[in-house]
Design an enzyme around this catalytic site. Sequence first.
Site, mmCIF file in Angstrom:
data_model
loop_
_atom_site.group_PDB
_atom_site.id
_atom_site.type_symbol
_atom_site.label_atom_id
_atom_site.label_comp_id
_atom_site.label_asym_id
_atom_site.label_seq_id
_atom_site.Cartn_x
_atom_site.Cartn_y
_atom_site.Cartn_z
ATOM 1 C CB SER A 126 -4.052 -4.443 0.152
ATOM 2 O OG SER A 126 -4.336 -3.574 -0.873
ATOM 3 C CB CYS A 127 0.697 -5.365 -2.683
ATOM 4 S SG CYS A 127 0.262 -6.126 -4.406
ATOM 5 N N PRO A 128 0.471 -2.338 -3.520
ATOM 6 C CG PRO A 128 2.273 -0.946 -3.385
ATOM 7 C CD PRO A 128 1.744 -2.187 -3.120
#
Length: 581
Positions: A126-128
Amino acid sequence: MTGIVAVISTGSFGPHAALAREALRKAAQGLGRAIAVELRTQETVTDALPPEAVSGASQVLLVTEPGGAAADEARFAGRPTIHATLAEVLEDAPGVLARTGSGSGAASAADPAAAEGALKIVAITSCPTGIAHTFMAAEGLVEGARAQGHQIRVETQGSVGAQDELTAAEIAAADLVIIAADKQVDLGRFGGKRLFLSPTKPAITDGAGLIRKAQAEARMQAGSASSEAAQPEAKKVGVYKHLMTGVSFMLPFVVAGGLLIAIAFALGGIYVYEDQYAGTLGHTLFQIGAKGAFTLMVPALAGYIAWSIADRPGLAPGMTGGVIAGTIGAGFLGGIVAGFIAGYGVLWLNRAIKLPKTLQGLKPVLILPLLGTALTGLLMYYVVGEPTARLLATITAFLQGMQGTSAALLGLLLGGMMAVDMGGPVNKAAYAFATTLIAANVLEPMAAVMCAGMVPPIALAVACRLLPARFTPEEREAGNAAFVLGLAFVTEGAIPFAARDPLRVIPSLIAGSAVAGAICMALGVAQRVPHGGIFVLPIPNAVTNLTGFGIALVAGTAVSVLALALVKRRIVVPAAVPSAV
């Protein structure tokens, strides 16, 4: 070596420990295997394992509970070691022993060699923004696991929500859990599992190496799924990641609100928000976007900063602080302050308030939200609210009043930051700055950031066509995909090129992105939507001064291509030089 030795480590010698011992003995008898069980408490050791039992053991089973006595794992060096919780043994002792029978359980960190066999791995990436890094990290882990003969299942938590979600059965069967994320991820599902936390970048650049590191350094996740169990991991997370978590949850509100406002202007004109247009579709869409989605931007930012710090008990205090920030004029700066006050305030309250076990369940649902909300609200109203509001007003007036050289310098800085690490912390800092300014109706930095972020992959795609001798065949093939990614404002499309030749590629890209950002700011290009690249440009009023945006994009791309032509070395002799991009 034919037998199993087990150590049950508990806080005290109670009925659960005795039941677990008998459950293991009965399960071993049913499987036709010999087992010796040692009970270890904070005060005593019962049925201590004799040295000959340890030396003759084929498997070691370590059973723990939160707060239990630590097992002396040094005795078992060189032995395949399986970890389980007391709850797992009481619920399914034959299943726990079956893991020892296969010999494929997760090895202890003290015995990396035992982890060299095939493992069952589950992972979350997951990334922002949840667009490129999320899926590139997943691909890196899959390739790394395949190269080492491991089985892996990866859940991606991207911008459209979780995909390929892990099932309870897959988590239960897993030997190792890897979380490759640049924002906070809920770890409550992984109680009793060996878990390793990492940013997305190591998974992208060396998935196999990250898996090896996880095998050696993973630690047992606490068995409880409560908020208190998740907080020890959350405390290791830095301020930057908390902020990025809040920004990632805020983004959907910014996108939806910005697009609805743009569509409203397209349908009813720039004065569609006035009362004389009440009842029209344009006026209604403006109300939904401006007074619906945009109103929730700051509460979402504050709430999920607090959630990242203190888990679910921090959510209500954080969101309440965000609402207060909006009502007193503190805006997004006040929301950020409120989020950190709420998060760390709830974290402090959780440590400070001691309750008997029978009342522990009241803390996350009643005591912490109540006291945390009161603490955050009082501090926002009486201490930090007014100074933050004045600071925001000063910053807003300064940014809105910038023209010419001062605007160009800001654009130069923001544009260059977008190309420094292409999706990494520096890139995300510039992006978060521009995104949060939308809440203050300062729209020019967002246009500069998006235009600058589109330049690196587009410039590399163009350079692959115009300068094929400077790129490998694989890079020239990747240039086609990079062009599409650049059009969609996915700066990460440039990462493979930068990773291969960072000293030449990255400075060239920074130069072009800085020029694009400076031109955008100097020409007063403004943008209401924080993502989408070229695909949001046709939407009326989503971007003002489209001509200026196009000039900046072309100029920035040209600068990067020229820089690449000057610094990149010829590495192949092309068969033919295509004449068109």
